[in-house]
Design a protein around this motif. Structure first.
Motif, PDB file in Angstrom:
ATOM      1  N   GLN A 144      33.540  44.129  37.180  1.00 26.50           N
ATOM      2  CA  GLN A 144      33.712  42.970  36.324  1.00 26.50           C
ATOM      3  C   GLN A 144      35.183  42.541  36.260  1.00 26.50           C
ATOM      4  O   GLN A 144      36.091  43.358  36.348  1.00 26.50           O
ATOM      5  N   HIS A 145      35.392  41.253  36.104  1.00 26.89           N
ATOM      6  CA  HIS A 145      36.729  40.694  35.915  1.00 26.89           C
ATOM      7  C   HIS A 145      36.755  40.005  34.552  1.00 26.89           C
ATOM      8  O   HIS A 145      35.864  39.219  34.235  1.00 26.89           O
ATOM      9  N   LEU A 146      37.773  40.290  33.780  1.00 28.27           N
ATOM     10  CA  LEU A 146      37.855  39.747  32.430  1.00 28.27           C
ATOM     11  C   LEU A 146      38.880  38.616  32.392  1.00 28.27           C
ATOM     12  O   LEU A 146      40.073  38.830  32.641  1.00 28.27           O
ATOM     13  N   VAL A 147      38.404  37.417  32.105  1.00 28.96           N
ATOM     14  CA  VAL A 147      39.268  36.243  32.014  1.00 28.96           C
ATOM     15  C   VAL A 147      38.889  35.475  30.753  1.00 28.96           C
ATOM     16  O   VAL A 147      37.731  35.096  30.581  1.00 28.96           O
ATOM     17  N   SER A 164      39.999  46.132  38.513  1.00 24.90           N
ATOM     18  CA  SER A 164      39.543  44.745  38.453  1.00 24.90           C
ATOM     19  C   SER A 164      39.304  44.306  37.010  1.00 24.90           C
ATOM     20  O   SER A 164      39.545  43.153  36.664  1.00 24.90           O
ATOM     21  N   PHE A 165      38.859  45.233  36.172  1.00 28.56           N
ATOM     22  CA  PHE A 165      38.606  44.897  34.769  1.00 28.56           C
ATOM     23  C   PHE A 165      39.880  45.008  33.939  1.00 28.56           C
ATOM     24  O   PHE A 165      40.115  44.186  33.045  1.00 28.56           O
ATOM     25  N   ASP A 167      42.962  44.600  34.844  1.00 28.94           N
ATOM     26  CA  ASP A 167      44.000  43.619  35.129  1.00 28.94           C
ATOM     27  C   ASP A 167      43.785  42.484  34.136  1.00 28.94           C
ATOM     28  O   ASP A 167      42.957  41.593  34.331  1.00 28.94           O
ATOM     29  N   LEU A 168      44.518  42.521  33.039  1.00 33.31           N
ATOM     30  CA  LEU A 168      44.280  41.641  31.904  1.00 33.31           C
ATOM     31  C   LEU A 168      45.203  40.425  31.891  1.00 33.31           C
ATOM     32  O   LEU A 168      45.365  39.770  30.860  1.00 33.31           O
ATOM     33  N   MET A 169      45.788  40.117  33.039  1.00 28.80           N
ATOM     34  CA  MET A 169      46.665  38.959  33.128  1.00 28.80           C
ATOM     35  C   MET A 169      45.902  37.658  32.859  1.00 28.80           C
ATOM     36  O   MET A 169      46.500  36.645  32.485  1.00 28.80           O
ATOM     37  N   GLY A 170      44.594  37.680  33.043  1.00 31.07           N
ATOM     38  CA  GLY A 170      43.787  36.493  32.788  1.00 31.07           C
ATOM     39  C   GLY A 170      43.435  36.310  31.325  1.00 31.07           C
ATOM     40  O   GLY A 170      42.659  35.409  30.989  1.00 31.07           O
ATOM     41  N   CYS A 171      44.009  37.163  30.447  1.00 31.95           N
ATOM     42  CA  CYS A 171      43.778  37.052  28.996  1.00 31.95           C
ATOM     43  C   CYS A 171      45.139  36.896  28.319  1.00 31.95           C
ATOM     44  O   CYS A 171      45.679  37.858  27.754  1.00 31.95           O
ATOM     45  N   PRO A 172      45.730  35.706  28.365  1.00 30.73           N
ATOM     46  CA  PRO A 172      47.112  35.519  27.917  1.00 30.73           C
ATOM     47  C   PRO A 172      47.343  35.692  26.427  1.00 30.73           C
ATOM     48  O   PRO A 172      48.493  35.807  25.996  1.00 30.73           O
ATOM     49  N   ASP A 183      35.749  56.205  31.082  1.00 32.59           N
ATOM     50  CA  ASP A 183      36.329  56.583  32.371  1.00 32.59           C
ATOM     51  C   ASP A 183      37.188  55.433  32.874  1.00 32.59           C
ATOM     52  O   ASP A 183      36.687  54.324  33.101  1.00 32.59           O
ATOM     53  N   LEU A 184      38.487  55.710  33.060  1.00 32.52           N
ATOM     54  CA  LEU A 184      39.426  54.670  33.464  1.00 32.52           C
ATOM     55  C   LEU A 184      39.902  54.953  34.884  1.00 32.52           C
ATOM     56  O   LEU A 184      40.845  55.719  35.095  1.00 32.52           O
ATOM     57  N   TYR A 185      39.238  54.363  35.861  1.00 36.04           N
ATOM     58  CA  TYR A 185      39.584  54.581  37.262  1.00 36.04           C
ATOM     59  C   TYR A 185      40.377  53.384  37.779  1.00 36.04           C
ATOM     60  O   TYR A 185      39.998  52.724  38.738  1.00 36.04           O
ATOM     61  N   ALA A 186      41.487  53.114  37.115  1.00 32.45           N
ATOM     62  CA  ALA A 186      42.328  51.977  37.479  1.00 32.45           C
ATOM     63  C   ALA A 186      43.696  52.470  37.907  1.00 32.45           C
ATOM     64  O   ALA A 186      44.278  53.351  37.262  1.00 32.45           O
ATOM     65  N   LYS A 187      44.219  51.904  38.969  1.00 33.96           N
ATOM     66  CA  LYS A 187      45.572  52.256  39.382  1.00 33.96           C
ATOM     67  C   LYS A 187      46.612  51.603  38.480  1.00 33.96           C
ATOM     68  O   LYS A 187      47.748  52.068  38.413  1.00 33.96           O
TER      69      LYS A 187
END
Length: 411
Positions: A144-147, A164-165, A167-172, A183-187
């Protein structure tokens, strides 16, 4: 006593008081009140009167809850019907909570709940919660992508997420993020706007370190997470930070006290910077707690940054004693405006029975330690040999005892 007022036919007149009837409230206020109710209770208000028939559709809050006693097929159909009727009317708050569903969610239901989640985003929701607790299987949001241009607060529990989830740059406008038991499998966790971040009882990857990029962060909590401790990037606005590392971290190592250790995974390949301390160096109030031997702070202290704004510091038993007093010595020497130091020298699960207070009162100026240090608290069960070592170290920094309720260590 004056006689009671009576209406026609001798009946008592009704009491007159402004605002005595909830129906007298404006529509906007009623919709706000309905927003605090569980969704089904809000819907039931439609039978109260004609005016209430459609109020629930524009309630500012939507709370959908399920538990182990619910029939999932019935719940799915009810929620779908509810969302279809209310459309995309703006929402202030949306909460999707599922407690103790022992059999978990089949893939079809996972997809359905994700649709509900995304529906809330379409409704310009400001506060969004997706919470799976009890014996629920973790909810997979990895694709999922959160925008959202409206979301300000996000709370997650019992989910699986990837970069992908997160990356919160799409939520200004996102300012608050809280994640529990997930579980947080984010780089990388990225947000330019985030101010409050809490991550507790979560599992990071055991094969790489997550980087946290949140330059606007004001408050940070990392508590009892597992596997690789995340790397904190620059946080120049940080005020409060609390870090607790437990024994099931990948950074735990039983060999670290033996000297140079090649057995642990306390390094970042190709990166010589600090893991935690550099990112925490601008904090004003800092609590560091380690519940077992770990390579993280031992490694970070070799490149100890200057804590240029730090005013209060709390260190626990292991950080105070388990690193041969290096943590106290190093951080004191790199905290030029420190005002209060608290050392909790008692084992995990117990409580201190003795509190010794002192302050910095130098006979001669010692440039290595903050001249602003007004209070030092040492909390312990008894003054044993280990505690005595710490007290003697504090003496070398001209910290003197103020209270008289303990043995006179500060001489």
């Amino acid at each position: 006593m004056p006689p009671e007022r009576r209406g026609k036919r001798g009946k008592k007149a009704p009491m007159e008081s402004a605002g005595s009837n909830i129906d007298d409230l404006p529509v906007g206020v009623l919709q706000h009140i309905l927003g605090f109710l569980p969704a089904w209770d809000a819907v039931r208000t439609c039978v109260l009167a004609r005016r209430w028939r459609y109020l629930w559709m524009l309630a500012t809050g939507l709370h959908i809850m399920g538990n182990e006693d619910d029939d999932m097929e019935e719940l799915r159909e009810s929620v779908d019907h509810l969302l279809l009727i209310r459309g995309i009317a703006p929402l202030e708050t949306c909460e999707l909570r599922f407690d103790g569903i022992a059999d978990g969610f089949p893939d079809s239901d996972v997809r359905r709940v994700i649709l509900w989640f995304r529906h809330a985003i379409q409704c310009q929701v400001r506060v969004l919660r997706l919470l799976l607790t009890g014996n629920c299987d973790h909810f997979d949001l990895r694709d999922q992508h959160l925008v959202s241009r409206h979301l300000m607060k996000l709370e997650l529990a019992g989910v699986v997420v990837t970069e992908s989830f997160l990356d919160l740059m799409g939520c200004p406008k996102l300012e608050q993020l809280a994640i529990y038991g997930s579980d947080l499998y984010a780089k990388k966790i990225s947000s330019e706007s985030l101010k409050y971040l809490s991550i507790a009882s979560c599992r990071f990857s055991n094969s790489f370190r997550t980087h946290i990029h949140a330059p606007s962060l004001v408050s940070l909590l990392l508590d009892r997470n597992r596997y690789n401790t995340p790397v904190l990037e620059s946080m120049p606005s940080l005020v409060d930070a609390s870090i607790r590392i437990v024994g099931n971290s990948v950074d735990t190592c039983v060999y670290c006290d033996s000297g140079d250790c090649n057995s642990c995974q306390g390094t970042i390949p190709g990166n010589c910077n600090c893991i935690l301390l550099e990112g925490l160096s601008k904090a004003k109030h800092l609590a560091l707690t380690v519940e077992s031997k770990t390579s993280i702070f031992k490694r970070d202290l070799r490149r100890c940054p200057t804590f240029s704004k730090l005013k209060t510091l709390l260190l626990n038993d292991y950080l105070s004693l388990g690193l041969d007093l290096d943590a106290i010595t190093c951080i004191l020497k790199h905290s030029p405006v420190l005002e209060k130091l608290t050392l909790e020298l008692f084992p995990k699960g117990s409580h201190h029975k003795m509190e010794i207070k002192g302050s910095y009162s130098p006979v001669q100026t010692i440039a290595a330690i903050s001249e602003h240090l007004k209070m030092v608290e040492v909390k312990c069960e008894v003054v044993d040999e280990r505690v005595y070592r710490v007290l003697k170290l504090l003496c070398t920094f001209s910290i003197r005892k103020l209270t008289n309720n303990a043995i006179n260590i500060f001489q």
